[in-house]
Each structure stands twice: as structure tokens, then as C-alpha cells.
Design an enzyme around this catalytic site. Structure first.
Site, PDB file in Angstrom:
ATOM      1  N   PHE A  50      44.169  30.262  23.435  1.00 55.87           N
ATOM      2  CA  PHE A  50      43.798  31.602  23.878  1.00 55.87           C
ATOM      3  C   PHE A  50      44.681  32.630  23.163  1.00 55.87           C
ATOM      4  CE2 PHE A  50      43.578  35.098  26.991  1.00 55.87           C
ATOM      5  CZ  PHE A  50      42.215  35.168  27.187  1.00 55.87           C
ATOM      6  N   ASP A  59      48.542  25.722  29.305  1.00 58.18           N
ATOM      7  CA  ASP A  59      47.872  26.836  29.958  1.00 58.18           C
ATOM      8  C   ASP A  59      46.680  26.276  30.733  1.00 58.18           C
ATOM      9  OD1 ASP A  59      46.374  29.087  30.672  1.00 58.18           O
ATOM     10  OD2 ASP A  59      47.117  30.219  28.945  1.00 58.18           O
ATOM     11  N   TYR A 119      42.774  34.356  39.101  1.00 59.36           N
ATOM     12  CA  TYR A 119      41.577  35.195  39.303  1.00 59.36           C
ATOM     13  C   TYR A 119      40.319  34.578  38.702  1.00 59.36           C
ATOM     14  CZ  TYR A 119      43.162  36.777  34.677  1.00 59.36           C
ATOM     15  OH  TYR A 119      43.596  36.813  33.384  1.00 59.36           O
ATOM     16  N   LYS A 120      40.443  33.406  38.077  1.00 60.54           N
ATOM     17  CA  LYS A 120      39.253  32.735  37.541  1.00 60.54           C
ATOM     18  C   LYS A 120      38.724  31.776  38.611  1.00 60.54           C
ATOM     19  CE  LYS A 120      40.661  33.720  32.873  1.00 60.54           C
ATOM     20  NZ  LYS A 120      41.431  33.337  31.698  1.00 60.54           N
ATOM     21  N   ARG A 167      28.686  32.149  26.634  1.00 60.88           N
ATOM     22  CA  ARG A 167      29.426  31.220  27.500  1.00 60.88           C
ATOM     23  C   ARG A 167      28.900  31.325  28.925  1.00 60.88           C
ATOM     24  NH1 ARG A 167      35.821  31.910  28.504  1.00 60.88           N
ATOM     25  NH2 ARG A 167      35.012  33.429  29.997  1.00 60.88           N
TER      26      ARG A 167
HETATM   27  C1  LIG Z   1      42.316  34.244  31.119  1.00 60.16           C
HETATM   28  C2  LIG Z   1      43.385  33.585  30.348  1.00 60.16           C
HETATM   29  C3  LIG Z   1      44.656  34.175  30.229  1.00 60.16           C
HETATM   30  C4  LIG Z   1      44.901  35.542  30.786  1.00 60.16           C
HETATM   31  O1  LIG Z   1      46.236  35.918  30.818  1.00 60.16           O
HETATM   32  P1  LIG Z   1      46.641  37.227  31.626  1.00 60.16           P
HETATM   33  O2  LIG Z   1      48.079  37.367  31.412  1.00 60.16           O
HETATM   34  O3  LIG Z   1      46.229  37.015  33.053  1.00 60.16           O
HETATM   35  O4  LIG Z   1      45.854  38.375  31.071  1.00 60.16           O
HETATM   36  C5  LIG Z   1      45.637  33.474  29.570  1.00 60.16           C
HETATM   37  N1  LIG Z   1      45.371  32.251  29.023  1.00 60.16           N
HETATM   38  C6  LIG Z   1      44.158  31.681  29.104  1.00 60.16           C
HETATM   39  C7  LIG Z   1      43.913  30.326  28.525  1.00 60.16           C
HETATM   40  C8  LIG Z   1      43.120  32.332  29.762  1.00 60.16           C
HETATM   41  O5  LIG Z   1      41.923  31.776  29.835  1.00 60.16           O
END
Ligand SMILES: *Cc1c(COP(=O)(O)O)cnc(C)c1O
Length: 414
Positions: free
Chosen positions: A122, A199, A224-225, A374
Site C-alpha cells: 500500500f 499491515d 474503519y474497514k 474492486r
Molecule cells: C487503508 C489502508 C491504510 C490506511 O492507513 P491510514 O493511516 O488509516 O490512512 C494503510 N495500509 C493499508 C494496507 C490499507 O489498506
């Protein structure tokens, strides 16, 4: 009865849909893996916390608020990922936690100069690692990963040697949904003397996360996901217990200080996971995370995994039949055990297809670069009938060329 209705009738998790705030009629939400839906219990909990605990209790409420970061962390350990009490803390954002844990890992391997990651990680993960490498004069060794397949453990292993301090990867790839082999990568990293940082943003709440059995060292993720904690919900961090004494994170804040309210002028961190805290925790977000985690734990990660595989398999079957002839190609792993709970389709006009889906067909997907649609299938809230209806609407729209009237360049938020 259609096959979708039969699958819904046999779904042991079907009842969970009623535990969430209803969507507007006709809307099909396939984005629960980006922003999970609102649990009814959360709306109630937040209203109570605001009026009673903040409005009424005022500063006295900190008595009960102060332990929430570790309580919710323990709930994640008990019901969402494989971890022990005292190994997870809810704090900050995923990006900030990545920075804290990656910096701590690099400090623990001062004679090693290399960070290994992959080019499908990411973007925020890549940026954080680049920032750390730039500040410390380290090398980033970026392994090439097929964007439909996720990282290959053998290729990662080839990138490892005695100079590697840290291996940092996503467990479930944000674009394709491919699941990385946490055990194989961790074993290879440990063989080389490196630490691992995972992650879990797209895996916690949708697939089992074998932190303990794989021997993973560190992890971070969003709430939040798939954990449904709402926009800006706080993130969590995991530090394997045996490492907690030897690792020190770089943000020395008062919430990590032992005897915090003694207001000592010199930093002496508490022992354990609490030393990875920095500043004041977001209490409302913590309550929302607590309710979301409770729902996941009640449903059970094994049943969630089974439904995630069934939903994605069902979607792929329909896509093969109805969407492949219209120019769509599967851009997620085909074997169910290799993918999480979202499915990505490649199409040359993916951006226009997404706009048309949202604006004309009331189906909410995500566009992902370079040319991907997606589709997130949240096991607690997505039904088989919705999957079938979404594929119907998508096929009808593309067959009629309805997407061709939309601009072909992406906007600011995709
Ligand atoms: C959504 C997501 C993030 C988001 O990070 P934030 O600090 O909450 O903005 C980080 N890593 C991955 C793999 C994600 O899918």
C-alpha cells in the site's frame, strides 16, 4: 428461488445484516472493505458516550476511558486476529503506527542497512519506509510482485541476507485481495535475522490472521474497514510479547510514560504494549472500534472466512459467465484460499465503468489503478442476492455502453 436466494437462506451469518443501519433502497454497497457500514449498536453507543460520558461525566469519565486502548486491543486479540492479551494496542493511524513500529525495528538492528518490501504494498507503507530510509541513509530493497497475485515467498526469500533489518508487507493486498503467506515469509525473514512488520488493514475482520502461529513480530491495521469503526477510526498495533521489552518506539509521549500523571520531566516508559502509545486516545473512535470488534467476534472469524470465500467464489463464477464476454478479466487469485474478501476485475474502461455503476446503477465499488474495479464483499453485510444483482446491473450497463458517456480520467478521491 434463485441460487442466490438459496445461498442466502443457508447463510449462518445472514442475520447480521439487520445489525447495521439500513442503506437507501436499491443501493448495493460493495465498499465495506474501504469504509465498513455503521452498526446500529455503534450509533447508540456513541450517542450515549457523547451525552452521558462527555456531556454529563465530563473529565471524571477519564477513569473509565483511560484503559480503552488496551481493552479494545485485547478484544481484537481475542476475537479478530491470533494474538494474546497485552500484545495489541489501539492508537493513532495505521500510517503513524507503521512509522513507530518500523523505526523501533530498525533501531533494534542498528548494524543492518536494508528494508525489504514489495512494489504492490500500500502506498502509505511505501512512503513511510522511504521516509525512514531517507532519514537514516538506509536502502530499500523493493521486490517485484505481480499486482494480481500478491508477494511470492520464494522471491521475498531471495531478497534476504544478513544486511536486512526489516521485512514489511501487507497481509492481504489492497488491490487484488491476494493473501501473502505470513508463515513462509516470517520464517525466511527470521532465518536471515530480520524482523517482520505486517499491515493487516485488509485482512483483520475478513480472514484469519496467524500472527502467533507464524511467529510474526509486528503488525498494524485499520479499524474503519472490515472492523466497521467508522471514518477515521483509530488503528491498532501488535508487538509480539517477547519483543516488547527490547523495542522502543520513537514517539516518546506522555501516554507511554510510567506514572503519567506524576508529570515527571524525564521519559521512563511503562513496560509492555502501553509503551507504544503516544498521546491522548480518540475515545469516540475507540467505542466505535469496540462495537465493530464485538460484532466480528460474535460472528466468528471462521464463519466470516467461510462466507468470504463463498461470496467471492460466487462472484467469480458470475463474472466468468456474464462479464468476461464484455471485456472483464479476473485480477484476483482464482483459488479461494489465496484471496481475501474482495475481488478485483480488470477492464480497459474501469474508471468509466465505476462512475456509471455509482451514478446510474447504485452499485458502489472502488476504482483502483491502473484499470481495476474492486468489489468488496463484506461477509457480515453483503448478501448473495446483492452479488447477483450487482453483476446483472454491471453487465447490463456495459453491454449497453452506458459507461462511455463518463469522463475517462479519474477524479481526486477514487
Ligand atoms: C487503508 C489502508 C491504510 C490506511 O492507513 P491510514 O493511516 O488509516 O490512512 C494503510 N495500509 C493499508 C494496507 C490499507 O489498506
Amino acid at each position: 428461488m434463485t441460487d442466490a436466494d438459496a445461498l442466502d437462506a443457508a447463510d449462518p451469518l445472514a442475520g447480521f445484516r439487520d445489525r447495521f443501519a439500513p442503506t437507501e433502497p436499491g443501493l448495493i454497497y460493495l465498499d465495506g472493505n474501504s469504509l465498513g457500514r455503521l452498526p446500529l449498536a455503534t450509533a447508540e453507543r456513541l450517542a450515549r458516550a457523547v451525552t452521558e460520558e462527555w456531556g454529563g461525566g465530563l473529565i471524571r469519565s477519564w477513569e473509565s476511558w483511560i484503559d480503552l486502548p488496551s481493552q479494545v486491543g485485547d478484544a481484537i486479540a481475542a476475537g479478530v486476529v491470533e494474538a494474546d492479551p497485552g500484545e495489541i494496542l489501539v492508537a493513532d493511524s495505521t500510517t503513524v503506527n507503521l512509522y513507530k513500529l518500523a523505526a523501533a525495528a530498525l533501531d533494534a538492528r542498528p548494524d543492518r542497512r536494508v528494508i525489504v518490501t514489495d512494489d504492490d504494498n500500500f502506498p502509505t507503507d511505501l512512503y513511510v519506509l522511504q521516509g525512514l530510509a531517507a532519514a537514516r541513509g538506509l536502502e530499500i530493497r523493493t521486490v517485484r510482485t505481480g499486482i494480481d497475485d500478491g508477494p511470492d515467498p520464494a522471491t521475498i526469500a531471495e531478497a534476504l541476507d544478513g544486511g536486512v533489518a526489516l521485512v514489511s508487507l501487507s497481509h492481504v493486498a489492497y488491490r487484488s485481495g491476494a493473501i501473502a503467506d505470513m508463515a513462509a515469509v516470517t520464517a525466511a525473514a527470521h532465518h536471515a535475522g530480520a524482523l517482520t512488520l505486517w499491515d493487516l488493514s485488509h485482512s483483520a475482520g475478513s480472514v484469519p490472521v496467524p500472527l502467533r502461529s507464524s511467529g510474526a513480530d509486528l503488525a498494524v491495521g485499520c479499524t474503519y474497514k472490515d472492523l466497521n469503526a467508522g471514518p477515521g477510526g483509530p488503528a491498532y498495533l501488535y508487538v509480539r510479547r517477547e519483543l516488547q521489552e527490547s523495542l522502543r518506539q520513537p514517539i516518546w509521549g506522555w501516554f507511554g510514560q510510567s506514572g503519567q500523571f506524576a508529570m515527571e520531566g524525564t521519559y521512563t516508559p511503562v513496560r509492555g504494549i502501553g509503551s507504544f502509545a503516544a498521546g491522548t486516545p480518540p475515545i469516540l473512535g475507540l467505542y466505535a472500534a469496540q462495537e465493530g470488534v464485538r460484532l466480528i467476534a460474535e460472528a466468528g472469524i471462521d464463519r466470516i472466512r467461510a462466507k468470504g470465500m463463498a461470496l467471492t467464489s460466487y462472484l467469480i463464477g458470475l463474472a466468468d459467465e456474464h462479464l468476461a464476454p464484455l471485456g472483464f478479466r479476473l485480477a484476483s487469485p482464482r483459488p479461494a484460499d489465496r484471496r481475501g474478501a474482495h475481488v478485483t476485475l480488470q477492464h480497459p474502461a474501469a474508471w468509466q465503468v465505476c462512475r456509471a455503476l455509482i451514478e446510474r446503477a447504485k452499485v458502489l465499488p472502488d476504482f483502483r489503478t491502473p484499470d481495476r474495479v474492486r468489489l468488496g464483499l463484506a461477509p457480515l453485510t453483503t448478501s448473495f442476492a446483492e452479488v447477483r444483482e450487482a453483476v446483472d446491473r454491471l453487465a447490463t450497463l456495459v453491454a449497453a455502453g452506458d459507461h462511455l458517456g463518463y469522463p475517462s480520467a479519474p477524479g481526486r478521491v477514487t
